[in-house]
Design a protein around this motif. Structure first.
Motif, PDB file in Angstrom:
ATOM      1  N   ARG A 102       0.823  -1.193   0.000  1.00 16.93           N
ATOM      2  CA  ARG A 102       0.000   0.000   0.000  1.00 16.93           C
ATOM      3  C   ARG A 102       0.867   1.257   0.000  1.00 16.93           C
ATOM      4  O   ARG A 102       0.505   2.259  -0.593  1.00 16.93           O
ATOM      5  CB  ARG A 102      -0.923   0.022   1.214  1.00 16.93           C
ATOM      6  N   THR A 103       1.992   1.177   0.665  1.00 19.08           N
ATOM      7  CA  THR A 103       2.897   2.319   0.712  1.00 19.08           C
ATOM      8  C   THR A 103       3.442   2.622  -0.680  1.00 19.08           C
ATOM      9  O   THR A 103       3.510   3.785  -1.089  1.00 19.08           O
ATOM     10  CB  THR A 103       4.068   2.038   1.687  1.00 19.08           C
ATOM     11  N   VAL A 105       2.870   6.056  -2.774  1.00 22.92           N
ATOM     12  CA  VAL A 105       3.987   6.874  -3.253  1.00 22.92           C
ATOM     13  C   VAL A 105       3.872   7.104  -4.755  1.00 22.92           C
ATOM     14  O   VAL A 105       4.087   8.225  -5.239  1.00 22.92           O
ATOM     15  CB  VAL A 105       5.342   6.211  -2.886  1.00 22.92           C
ATOM     16  N   VAL A 106       3.508   6.080  -5.503  1.00 23.05           N
ATOM     17  CA  VAL A 106       3.358   6.213  -6.951  1.00 23.05           C
ATOM     18  C   VAL A 106       2.214   7.177  -7.278  1.00 23.05           C
ATOM     19  O   VAL A 106       2.351   8.051  -8.141  1.00 23.05           O
ATOM     20  CB  VAL A 106       3.135   4.836  -7.615  1.00 23.05           C
ATOM     21  N   VAL A 107       1.096   7.042  -6.603  1.00 17.66           N
ATOM     22  CA  VAL A 107      -0.044   7.934  -6.840  1.00 17.66           C
ATOM     23  C   VAL A 107       0.333   9.370  -6.494  1.00 17.66           C
ATOM     24  O   VAL A 107       0.028  10.307  -7.244  1.00 17.66           O
ATOM     25  CB  VAL A 107      -1.280   7.470  -6.034  1.00 17.66           C
ATOM     26  N   LEU A 108       1.011   9.573  -5.387  1.00 19.23           N
ATOM     27  CA  LEU A 108       1.448  10.910  -4.997  1.00 19.23           C
ATOM     28  C   LEU A 108       2.407  11.501  -6.030  1.00 19.23           C
ATOM     29  O   LEU A 108       2.289  12.681  -6.395  1.00 19.23           O
ATOM     30  CB  LEU A 108       2.121  10.874  -3.620  1.00 19.23           C
ATOM     31  N   VAL A 164       2.566  10.781  -9.241  1.00 19.71           N
ATOM     32  CA  VAL A 164       1.795  11.101 -10.451  1.00 19.71           C
ATOM     33  C   VAL A 164       1.012  12.394 -10.247  1.00 19.71           C
ATOM     34  O   VAL A 164       0.971  13.259 -11.131  1.00 19.71           O
ATOM     35  CB  VAL A 164       0.864   9.926 -10.830  1.00 19.71           C
ATOM     36  N   VAL A 165       0.405  12.563  -9.096  1.00 18.54           N
ATOM     37  CA  VAL A 165      -0.352  13.777  -8.814  1.00 18.54           C
ATOM     38  C   VAL A 165       0.560  14.993  -8.819  1.00 18.54           C
ATOM     39  O   VAL A 165       0.231  16.043  -9.383  1.00 18.54           O
ATOM     40  CB  VAL A 165      -1.104  13.646  -7.467  1.00 18.54           C
ATOM     41  N   LEU A 166       1.732  14.876  -8.228  1.00 11.79           N
ATOM     42  CA  LEU A 166       2.677  15.996  -8.211  1.00 11.79           C
ATOM     43  C   LEU A 166       3.178  16.329  -9.613  1.00 11.79           C
ATOM     44  O   LEU A 166       3.319  17.507  -9.959  1.00 11.79           O
ATOM     45  CB  LEU A 166       3.846  15.685  -7.276  1.00 11.79           C
ATOM     46  N   LEU A 167       3.460  15.331 -10.421  1.00 13.69           N
ATOM     47  CA  LEU A 167       3.890  15.588 -11.807  1.00 13.69           C
ATOM     48  C   LEU A 167       2.775  16.247 -12.609  1.00 13.69           C
ATOM     49  O   LEU A 167       3.038  17.172 -13.395  1.00 13.69           O
ATOM     50  CB  LEU A 167       4.325  14.279 -12.473  1.00 13.69           C
ATOM     51  N   LEU A 168       1.571  15.802 -12.439  1.00 13.74           N
ATOM     52  CA  LEU A 168       0.435  16.411 -13.140  1.00 13.74           C
ATOM     53  C   LEU A 168       0.233  17.857 -12.706  1.00 13.74           C
ATOM     54  O   LEU A 168       0.005  18.742 -13.541  1.00 13.74           O
ATOM     55  CB  LEU A 168      -0.832  15.590 -12.889  1.00 13.74           C
TER      56      LEU A 168
END
Length: 73
Positions: free
Chosen positions: A2-3, A7-10, A12-16
């Motif tokens: 889950r971690t 981290v991957v979702v975070l 991607v959100v930051l890059l977007l």
């Protein structure tokens, strides 16, 4: 696991968010277009920065530029 997903979702959100924040607003584009106008600018010969400005707005900017050049602003 889950971690890693978090981290991957975070990431991607930051890059977007970084990508979206670098897109200039319409007002910034129009201001850059006004600054780019010169004696060679015509309806057919637009500066590259003016490509995203509507035709009506661009014609208005050209008219304003011509009036300023004649001292009638």
């Amino acid at each position: 696991m889950r971690t890693r997903i978090g981290v991957v979702v975070l990431a991607v959100v930051l890059l977007l968010a970084a990508f979206v924040s670098n897109i200039p607003s319409q007002a910034e584009t129009e201001a850059a277009c006004r600054r780019a106008l010169d004696n060679t600018s015509t309806a057919e010969n637009r500066p590259d920065v003016c490509r995203d400005v509507s035709a009506e707005t661009y014609r208005t900017f050209l008219l304003m530029y011509e009036l300023r050049a004649e001292g009638l602003d």
